[in-house]
Design an enzyme around this catalytic site. Structure first.
Site, PDB file in Angstrom:
ATOM      1  N   ASP A 342       2.700   8.839   1.633  1.00  0.00           N
ATOM      2  CA  ASP A 342       3.098   7.649   2.385  1.00  0.00           C
ATOM      3  C   ASP A 342       2.227   7.567   3.632  1.00  0.00           C
ATOM      4  O   ASP A 342       1.784   8.599   4.159  1.00  0.00           O
ATOM      5  CB  ASP A 342       4.572   7.724   2.777  1.00  0.00           C
ATOM      6  CG  ASP A 342       5.041   6.439   3.458  1.00  0.00           C
ATOM      7  OD1 ASP A 342       5.283   5.456   2.749  1.00  0.00           O
ATOM      8  OD2 ASP A 342       5.133   6.427   4.698  1.00  0.00           O
ATOM      9  N   GLU A 344       1.589   5.566   7.577  1.00  0.00           N
ATOM     10  CA  GLU A 344       1.932   4.624   8.636  1.00  0.00           C
ATOM     11  C   GLU A 344       0.622   3.967   9.067  1.00  0.00           C
ATOM     12  O   GLU A 344      -0.420   4.648   9.138  1.00  0.00           O
ATOM     13  CB  GLU A 344       2.598   5.320   9.821  1.00  0.00           C
ATOM     14  CG  GLU A 344       3.911   6.009   9.486  1.00  0.00           C
ATOM     15  CD  GLU A 344       4.961   5.078   8.901  1.00  0.00           C
ATOM     16  OE1 GLU A 344       4.909   3.872   9.192  1.00  0.00           O
ATOM     17  OE2 GLU A 344       5.820   5.555   8.146  1.00  0.00           O
ATOM     18  N   HIS A 483      10.380   5.430   8.262  1.00  0.00           N
ATOM     19  CA  HIS A 483       9.190   4.925   8.958  1.00  0.00           C
ATOM     20  C   HIS A 483       8.395   6.029   9.659  1.00  0.00           C
ATOM     21  O   HIS A 483       7.729   5.768  10.656  1.00  0.00           O
ATOM     22  CB  HIS A 483       9.554   3.802   9.940  1.00  0.00           C
ATOM     23  CG  HIS A 483      10.080   2.581   9.269  1.00  0.00           C
ATOM     24  ND1 HIS A 483       9.407   1.945   8.250  1.00  0.00           N
ATOM     25  CD2 HIS A 483      11.230   1.881   9.456  1.00  0.00           C
ATOM     26  CE1 HIS A 483      10.125   0.903   7.848  1.00  0.00           C
ATOM     27  NE2 HIS A 483      11.224   0.851   8.558  1.00  0.00           N
ATOM     28  N   ASP A 488       9.132   9.937   4.823  1.00  0.00           N
ATOM     29  CA  ASP A 488       9.148   8.984   3.711  1.00  0.00           C
ATOM     30  C   ASP A 488       8.562   9.602   2.446  1.00  0.00           C
ATOM     31  O   ASP A 488       9.065   9.380   1.338  1.00  0.00           O
ATOM     32  CB  ASP A 488       8.368   7.722   4.084  1.00  0.00           C
ATOM     33  CG  ASP A 488       9.125   6.837   5.071  1.00  0.00           C
ATOM     34  OD1 ASP A 488      10.211   7.253   5.509  1.00  0.00           O
ATOM     35  OD2 ASP A 488       8.615   5.754   5.411  1.00  0.00           O
TER      36      ASP A 488
END
Length: 509
Positions: A342, A344, A483, A488
């Site tokens: 994952d 960001e 988040h 995640d």
């Protein structure tokens, strides 16, 4: 209103249950007072408005009150970074004793536990000074939750008497891609190579290089010495190149007949000029790539011989491990190795549009080996741009946190190595995968692994109100900090394992 009374009112909201008041900024000249609040839980606009009202009540009517809320999850990596920063500033001798591997941080249910690995001599040093209490105070001033630290014996390696010879680096040798020129028609000179190099691969010096493509731009110019020349930009679909060509009298008429859209063959020198490679055409003829030209797939660089900046960590235990019965793991999960990842990012633009492309601020990934989560890959990434306030509010990642982090160009080789030979899994996987493919390709690492999307798998057999990550997590009873890439990724991996256990097979298998 006292500070304790202020916090008591703030913490009456569930979203601010563990909030801390990091600082109060008073500007007497402007009669303004700003309260800086840190929370590790998601909050709404209504929560923010409530905090603003409490701030107004906390100051006199002659002052203007403002509230600034920072969402900052007590991520072990961030806490560890803050500890090292604090020791470097406040206890330089102690900092010298502790390498990155000597500090362990664990966070759970609002508690932050840290362990310093020290030998006997270092233990005496720490115990005779108030270092641990100082670290505890620093953590509780910057992060939500209670902190506790302890010293743990660790045998330190003896210094190496002689410097070991470094491992021999892999030499990355990839073939230069070429194609055969079709419909050749001489203008300048017939005796030139009829094989063209992909423009994308023209990254080496050569006294005789041939390229072929469609004219995108053409302009006549005059050099400082008064010699006429042309500036061309051509494309062969792998890339485009701009170069100069000095006009010859005997072919001037035919060369000036060329126009945008024509296909040409150019042979010349690719040499260094002003510290960069620059192509200059000696001969221009007509010609084109083969009909229905499909560029050969760009071979990737080999994975690095070893990790350089971000190395994976072993996972021997993780929260809620008892929820999952590993004895029922199907064979299909045991036969392959999966990387669940994952990201960001600074925004949602994951393909270059009009030159704009968002970038990565954090990579989190875990590796599933034999059906169990065994390794972790986690790093913040310096996006080399200022973060939008909404992104900071959503992720808790700030400019301060990423300013000293490695750039994506420095991280990609390690992540490519971590993913080598693995199937990639993600929640809405193609969104994140496009970022990885784009920034990987810029460093010539080609990510082309098979992927599985946990959204698509869930939709194939679960009947839920929606298929967001937190909805699936609730369905399987998983609590996590949404988040943040590492949380995640770990949550997605747990969901993936449980869904495949339920289905007994991989999608399309």
């Amino acid at each position: 209103m006292t500070e304790n009374e202020f916090l008591a009112q703030i913490r009456s909201r569930d979203s601010f249950a563990r909030a801390i008041l990091q600082k109060i900024l008073v500007n007497k000249s402007e009669r303004k007072c700003e309260f800086v609040l840190v929370t590790d839980l998601p909050y709404s606009e209504e929560d923010e408005a409530y905090a603003g009202k409490v701030a107004v009540q906390a100051v006199s009517s002659s002052f203007h009150a403002e509230i600034k809320i920072i969402k900052l999850v007590s991520d072990p990596q961030i806490v560890k970074h803050k500890i090292r920063e604090y020791l470097s500033e406040k206890h330089r001798a102690a900092s010298a004793f502790l390498g990155a591997d000597d500090i362990q941080v664990e966070t759970s249910d609002g508690k932050i536990n840290f362990i310093f690995g020290v030998d006997e001599e270092e233990r005496r040093f720490f115990e005779t000074r108030d270092i641990l209490p100082g670290v505890v105070n620093m953590i509780e001033h910057n992060f939500c939750g209670k902190a506790e630290g302890r010293l743990e014996y660790k045998q330190k390696a003896e210094p190496v008497a002689e410097e070991e010879e470094p491992e021999e680096e892999k030499v990355d040798i990839r073939p230069i891609r070429t194609f055969e020129i079709h419909d050749f028609e001489a203008i300048d000179f017939a005796d030139v190579p009829k094989i063209a190099t992909y423009i994308k691969d023209c990254t080496f010096r050569s006294e005789s290089m041939t390229i072929c493509g469609e004219i995108m731009f053409i302009q006549e110019r005059v050099s400082q010495k008064g010699k006429p020349y042309l500036r061309f930009t051509i494309s062969d679909t792998t890339d485009k190149m701009t170069f100069s060509y000095f006009i010859k009298k005997k072919t001037e008429e035919k060369i000036k007949e060329l126009k945008v859209g024509d296909k040409i063959v150019c042979t010349g020198e690719n040499e260094m000029f002003n510290d960069r490679l620059s192509f200059t055409a000696k001969y221009i003829n007509r010609g084109c790539p083969p009909p229905d030209f499909e560029p050969e797939k760009l071979p990737s660089k080999s994975a690095p011989a070893r990790y350089t900046l971000v190395a994976p960590e072993k996972i021997t235990d993780y929260n809620q491990i008892n929820l999952f019965d590993t004895s029922e793991i199907p064979q299909c999960l045991k036969e392959s190795t999966f990387v669940v990842f994952d990201l960001e990012t600074t925004g949602l633009i994951n393909v270059p549009t009009n030159g704009k492309m968002d970038t990565i601020t954090e990579i989190g990934a875990v590796k599933i080996i034999g059906g169990e989560i065994k390794e972790k890959f986690s790093t913040l990434v310096n996006p080399e741009r200022k973060l939008d306030e909404e992104i900071v509010r959503l992720t808790g990642i700030t400019d301060e946190m990423v300013k000293d982090a490695p750039k994506i160009s420095e991280v990609i080789p390690d992540f490519y190595k971590f993913c080598e030979g693995c199937i990639l899994v993600g929640h809405n996987v193609q969104f994140d995968y496009r970022f990885i493919q784009y920034y990987g390709a810029k460093e010539e690492y080609i990510f082309d692994q098979k992927t599985y999307d946990t959204i698509a798998i869930a939709q194939s057999f679960l009947f839920l109100k929606n298929y967001k990550l937190d909805t699936l997590a609730d369905h399987y009873g998983i609590v996590f900090n949404h988040h943040r890439a590492w949380d995640d990724a770990l949550t997605t991996a747990k969901i993936f394992i449980e869904m495949i256990k339920a289905k007994k097979c991989l999608p399309n298998g």
